[in-house]
Scaffold this motif. Structure first.
Motif, PDB file in Angstrom:
ATOM      1  N   VAL A 272       0.837  -1.213   0.000  1.00  0.00           N
ATOM      2  CA  VAL A 272       0.000   0.000   0.000  1.00  0.00           C
ATOM      3  C   VAL A 272       0.864   1.252   0.000  1.00  0.00           C
ATOM      4  O   VAL A 272       2.065   1.210   0.276  1.00  0.00           O
ATOM      5  CB  VAL A 272      -0.959   0.038   1.222  1.00  0.00           C
ATOM      6  N   GLY A 273       0.223   2.383  -0.304  1.00  0.00           N
ATOM      7  CA  GLY A 273       0.892   3.677  -0.271  1.00  0.00           C
ATOM      8  C   GLY A 273       0.123   4.652   0.598  1.00  0.00           C
ATOM      9  O   GLY A 273      -0.998   4.378   1.034  1.00  0.00           O
ATOM     10  N   ASN A 274       0.725   5.825   0.850  1.00  0.00           N
ATOM     11  CA  ASN A 274       0.113   6.804   1.743  1.00  0.00           C
ATOM     12  C   ASN A 274       0.451   8.218   1.272  1.00  0.00           C
ATOM     13  O   ASN A 274       1.239   8.390   0.344  1.00  0.00           O
ATOM     14  CB  ASN A 274       0.618   6.581   3.174  1.00  0.00           C
ATOM     15  N   GLU A 275      -0.141   9.207   1.938  1.00  0.00           N
ATOM     16  CA  GLU A 275       0.146  10.606   1.645  1.00  0.00           C
ATOM     17  C   GLU A 275       0.557  11.324   2.923  1.00  0.00           C
ATOM     18  O   GLU A 275       0.224  10.901   4.031  1.00  0.00           O
ATOM     19  CB  GLU A 275      -1.088  11.296   1.052  1.00  0.00           C
ATOM     20  N   LEU A 276       1.263  12.425   2.758  1.00  0.00           N
ATOM     21  CA  LEU A 276       1.748  13.218   3.885  1.00  0.00           C
ATOM     22  C   LEU A 276       0.902  14.484   4.000  1.00  0.00           C
ATOM     23  O   LEU A 276       0.698  15.195   3.013  1.00  0.00           O
ATOM     24  CB  LEU A 276       3.213  13.593   3.631  1.00  0.00           C
ATOM     25  N   VAL A 277       0.390  14.752   5.229  1.00  0.00           N
ATOM     26  CA  VAL A 277      -0.485  15.909   5.406  1.00  0.00           C
ATOM     27  C   VAL A 277      -0.055  16.754   6.601  1.00  0.00           C
ATOM     28  O   VAL A 277       0.610  16.268   7.531  1.00  0.00           O
ATOM     29  CB  VAL A 277      -1.963  15.493   5.594  1.00  0.00           C
ATOM     30  N   LEU A 278      -0.461  18.007   6.560  1.00  0.00           N
ATOM     31  CA  LEU A 278      -0.232  18.947   7.660  1.00  0.00           C
ATOM     32  C   LEU A 278      -1.517  19.044   8.470  1.00  0.00           C
ATOM     33  O   LEU A 278      -2.589  19.272   7.912  1.00  0.00           O
ATOM     34  CB  LEU A 278       0.146  20.323   7.111  1.00  0.00           C
ATOM     35  N   VAL A 279      -1.412  18.843   9.782  1.00  0.00           N
ATOM     36  CA  VAL A 279      -2.591  18.907  10.653  1.00  0.00           C
ATOM     37  C   VAL A 279      -2.391  19.948  11.742  1.00  0.00           C
ATOM     38  O   VAL A 279      -1.261  20.221  12.171  1.00  0.00           O
ATOM     39  CB  VAL A 279      -2.908  17.536  11.295  1.00  0.00           C
ATOM     40  N   VAL A 280      -3.508  20.525  12.183  1.00  0.00           N
ATOM     41  CA  VAL A 280      -3.509  21.489  13.288  1.00  0.00           C
ATOM     42  C   VAL A 280      -4.623  21.088  14.257  1.00  0.00           C
ATOM     43  O   VAL A 280      -5.545  20.363  13.875  1.00  0.00           O
ATOM     44  CB  VAL A 280      -3.742  22.933  12.790  1.00  0.00           C
ATOM     45  N   PRO A 281      -4.551  21.541  15.508  1.00  0.00           N
ATOM     46  CA  PRO A 281      -5.638  21.237  16.447  1.00  0.00           C
ATOM     47  C   PRO A 281      -6.977  21.757  15.938  1.00  0.00           C
ATOM     48  O   PRO A 281      -7.030  22.794  15.263  1.00  0.00           O
ATOM     49  CB  PRO A 281      -5.217  21.964  17.726  1.00  0.00           C
ATOM     50  N   LYS A 282      -8.036  21.064  16.237  1.00  0.00           N
ATOM     51  CA  LYS A 282      -9.370  21.420  15.766  1.00  0.00           C
ATOM     52  C   LYS A 282      -9.733  22.850  16.152  1.00  0.00           C
ATOM     53  O   LYS A 282     -10.388  23.577  15.392  1.00  0.00           O
ATOM     54  CB  LYS A 282     -10.395  20.451  16.378  1.00  0.00           C
ATOM     55  N   ASP A 283      -9.304  23.290  17.336  1.00  0.00           N
ATOM     56  CA  ASP A 283      -9.676  24.621  17.831  1.00  0.00           C
ATOM     57  C   ASP A 283      -8.584  25.667  17.612  1.00  0.00           C
ATOM     58  O   ASP A 283      -8.575  26.735  18.244  1.00  0.00           O
ATOM     59  CB  ASP A 283     -10.014  24.548  19.320  1.00  0.00           C
ATOM     60  N   SER A 284      -7.641  25.384  16.706  1.00  0.00           N
ATOM     61  CA  SER A 284      -6.534  26.318  16.454  1.00  0.00           C
ATOM     62  C   SER A 284      -7.036  27.653  15.921  1.00  0.00           C
ATOM     63  O   SER A 284      -7.908  27.714  15.058  1.00  0.00           O
ATOM     64  CB  SER A 284      -5.557  25.702  15.456  1.00  0.00           C
ATOM     65  N   ALA A 285      -6.446  28.735  16.442  1.00  0.00           N
ATOM     66  CA  ALA A 285      -6.824  30.080  15.988  1.00  0.00           C
ATOM     67  C   ALA A 285      -5.646  30.801  15.332  1.00  0.00           C
ATOM     68  O   ALA A 285      -5.698  32.013  15.107  1.00  0.00           O
ATOM     69  CB  ALA A 285      -7.332  30.896  17.176  1.00  0.00           C
ATOM     70  N   LEU A 286      -4.603  30.032  15.009  1.00  0.00           N
ATOM     71  CA  LEU A 286      -3.400  30.655  14.447  1.00  0.00           C
ATOM     72  C   LEU A 286      -3.522  30.955  12.957  1.00  0.00           C
ATOM     73  O   LEU A 286      -2.699  31.686  12.403  1.00  0.00           O
ATOM     74  CB  LEU A 286      -2.184  29.746  14.681  1.00  0.00           C
ATOM     75  N   GLY A 287      -4.491  30.370  12.310  1.00  0.00           N
ATOM     76  CA  GLY A 287      -4.682  30.640  10.885  1.00  0.00           C
ATOM     77  C   GLY A 287      -3.708  29.902   9.982  1.00  0.00           C
ATOM     78  O   GLY A 287      -3.428  30.353   8.865  1.00  0.00           O
ATOM     79  N   ILE A 288      -3.176  28.784  10.444  1.00  0.00           N
ATOM     80  CA  ILE A 288      -2.269  27.981   9.613  1.00  0.00           C
ATOM     81  C   ILE A 288      -3.111  27.194   8.614  1.00  0.00           C
ATOM     82  O   ILE A 288      -3.899  26.330   8.988  1.00  0.00           O
ATOM     83  CB  ILE A 288      -1.436  27.016  10.483  1.00  0.00           C
ATOM     84  N   LYS A 289      -2.945  27.506   7.345  1.00  0.00           N
ATOM     85  CA  LYS A 289      -3.747  26.889   6.281  1.00  0.00           C
ATOM     86  C   LYS A 289      -2.913  26.076   5.290  1.00  0.00           C
ATOM     87  O   LYS A 289      -3.463  25.376   4.446  1.00  0.00           O
ATOM     88  CB  LYS A 289      -4.514  27.968   5.509  1.00  0.00           C
ATOM     89  N   SER A 290      -1.588  26.232   5.374  1.00  0.00           N
ATOM     90  CA  SER A 290      -0.715  25.515   4.444  1.00  0.00           C
ATOM     91  C   SER A 290       0.672  25.376   5.051  1.00  0.00           C
ATOM     92  O   SER A 290       0.972  25.968   6.093  1.00  0.00           O
ATOM     93  CB  SER A 290      -0.617  26.265   3.110  1.00  0.00           C
ATOM     94  N   PHE A 291       1.529  24.619   4.375  1.00  0.00           N
ATOM     95  CA  PHE A 291       2.906  24.465   4.843  1.00  0.00           C
ATOM     96  C   PHE A 291       3.624  25.813   4.881  1.00  0.00           C
ATOM     97  O   PHE A 291       4.474  26.044   5.745  1.00  0.00           O
ATOM     98  CB  PHE A 291       3.666  23.499   3.917  1.00  0.00           C
ATOM     99  N   ASN A 292       3.272  26.704   3.976  1.00  0.00           N
ATOM    100  CA  ASN A 292       3.915  28.024   3.936  1.00  0.00           C
ATOM    101  C   ASN A 292       3.589  28.879   5.145  1.00  0.00           C
ATOM    102  O   ASN A 292       4.279  29.865   5.425  1.00  0.00           O
ATOM    103  CB  ASN A 292       3.498  28.769   2.659  1.00  0.00           C
ATOM    104  N   ASP A 293       2.548  28.495   5.896  1.00  0.00           N
ATOM    105  CA  ASP A 293       2.158  29.263   7.087  1.00  0.00           C
ATOM    106  C   ASP A 293       2.840  28.775   8.357  1.00  0.00           C
ATOM    107  O   ASP A 293       2.573  29.304   9.445  1.00  0.00           O
ATOM    108  CB  ASP A 293       0.638  29.183   7.295  1.00  0.00           C
ATOM    109  N   LEU A 294       3.709  27.783   8.245  1.00  0.00           N
ATOM    110  CA  LEU A 294       4.315  27.210   9.448  1.00  0.00           C
ATOM    111  C   LEU A 294       5.189  28.202  10.215  1.00  0.00           C
ATOM    112  O   LEU A 294       5.496  27.989  11.396  1.00  0.00           O
ATOM    113  CB  LEU A 294       5.135  25.964   9.092  1.00  0.00           C
ATOM    114  N   SER A 295       5.567  29.290   9.580  1.00  0.00           N
ATOM    115  CA  SER A 295       6.341  30.321  10.284  1.00  0.00           C
ATOM    116  C   SER A 295       5.520  30.959  11.399  1.00  0.00           C
ATOM    117  O   SER A 295       6.074  31.562  12.324  1.00  0.00           O
ATOM    118  CB  SER A 295       6.810  31.393   9.299  1.00  0.00           C
ATOM    119  N   GLU A 296       4.186  30.807  11.325  1.00  0.00           N
ATOM    120  CA  GLU A 296       3.299  31.355  12.359  1.00  0.00           C
ATOM    121  C   GLU A 296       3.258  30.473  13.606  1.00  0.00           C
ATOM    122  O   GLU A 296       2.786  30.900  14.662  1.00  0.00           O
ATOM    123  CB  GLU A 296       1.869  31.482  11.800  1.00  0.00           C
ATOM    124  N   ALA A 297       3.751  29.257  13.499  1.00  0.00           N
ATOM    125  CA  ALA A 297       3.690  28.316  14.616  1.00  0.00           C
ATOM    126  C   ALA A 297       4.875  28.493  15.559  1.00  0.00           C
ATOM    127  O   ALA A 297       5.971  28.873  15.142  1.00  0.00           O
ATOM    128  CB  ALA A 297       3.668  26.887  14.087  1.00  0.00           C
TER     129      ALA A 297
END
Length: 265
Positions: free
Chosen positions: A117-142
């Motif tokens: 089988v194969g898989n994919e790699l994803v970026l996850v944030v907490p369900k109640d996150s308010a940091l506005g991280i929407k993509s890998f490019n936003d990781l500087s906000e973390a």
């Protein structure tokens, strides 16, 4: 008188025939009931836990004399355990290089292995996150980002590759919190101990406490492939091959796909 004798003789023949069949059936049942139980140990990547647990349940219903025990963990750690002689009947890795090392060391025969089988790699944030991280490019906000330890956790290796190839790694390297396996990364995100984490899609889908906000492009990291193989020194080659084949059947592949894996057969 002769007729009575023949009738009595016929009844006796019928009675003995039925008794013989009954004893034969009972013997077969007793033989089945006393068939020796066999325990298999499957060393498998942590990301396979949910799908394999479901498959195990259906397998043991069909083969009640085979008990399947799982040793879940990081593929690199599992590979080292097998190399050092830890008991295992099958190895189900989340990385080809960890699997190939055992093939090179002649601990798994190539003919008894398959890329399943194969898989994919994803970026996850907490369900109640308010940091506005929407993509890998936003990781500087973390403030904190978790990935698996790249040397032993394939998901961590793929995550670092992707971040390096997209130029993001150098900006967040100091913020990275390493985890022993991909499930620990997920736990860190679920409990708000980190602001974001990079996990397999299959892990993210089973959690109700995280949101998937981005998926890594396949061309930013090595292909995520899960090889499966029978360990050469298995104590139960017949039963190990039985489960090896069972994991490849249509029913098992459907379960893998339900959990988000991609079939490679």
């Amino acid at each position: 008188m002769k007729k009575q004798y023949l009738l009595f003789f016929s009844f006796m023949v019928l009675f003995l025939s039925l008794a013989g069949c009954s004893n034969s059936d009972t013997g077969e049942e007793n033989q089945e009931g006393t068939e020796e139980k066999v325990e298999l140990t499957i060393s498998a990547a942590a990301s396979l836990q949910d799908s394999l647990t479901d498959i195990e349940a259906s397998f043991e219903k069909e083969h009640p004399n085979v008990l399947v025990n799982f040793n879940f963990g990081a593929s690199g750690s599992l590979q080292q355990q097998i190399s050092q002689g830890a008991p295992a009947d099958l190895f189900f890795s989340a990385a080809e290089d960890k699997f190939d090392k055992l093939v090179q060391d002649e601990l798994i025969e190539e003919k008894n292995g398959i890329d399943l089988v194969g898989n994919e790699l994803v970026l996850v944030v907490p369900k109640d996150s308010a940091l506005g991280i929407k993509s890998f490019n936003d990781l500087s906000e973390a403030d904190k980002v978790s990935i698996g330890t790249p040397e032993s956790v394939p998901a961590g290796k793929y995550a670092k590759e992707s971040l390096e190839n997209t130029g993001i790694w150098k900006n967040i390297e100091e913020k990275v919190v390493y985890a022993k396996d991909v499930r620990q990364v997920l736990t860190y995100v679920e409990t708000n101990n980190v602001d974001a984490g990079i996990v397999y899609k299959t892990d993210a889908l089973v959690s109700e406490k995280v949101n998937i906000v981005d998926t890594a492009d396949d061309n930013t990291h090595d292909a995520i492939i899960y090889p499966l193989g029978v360990v050469k020194d298995t104590s139960h080659p017949k039963e190990a091959k039985l489960f090896y084949d069972y994991l490849q059947n249509e029913k098992s592949m459907s379960i893998f796909e339900e959990y988000g894996f991609k079939g490679l057969k």
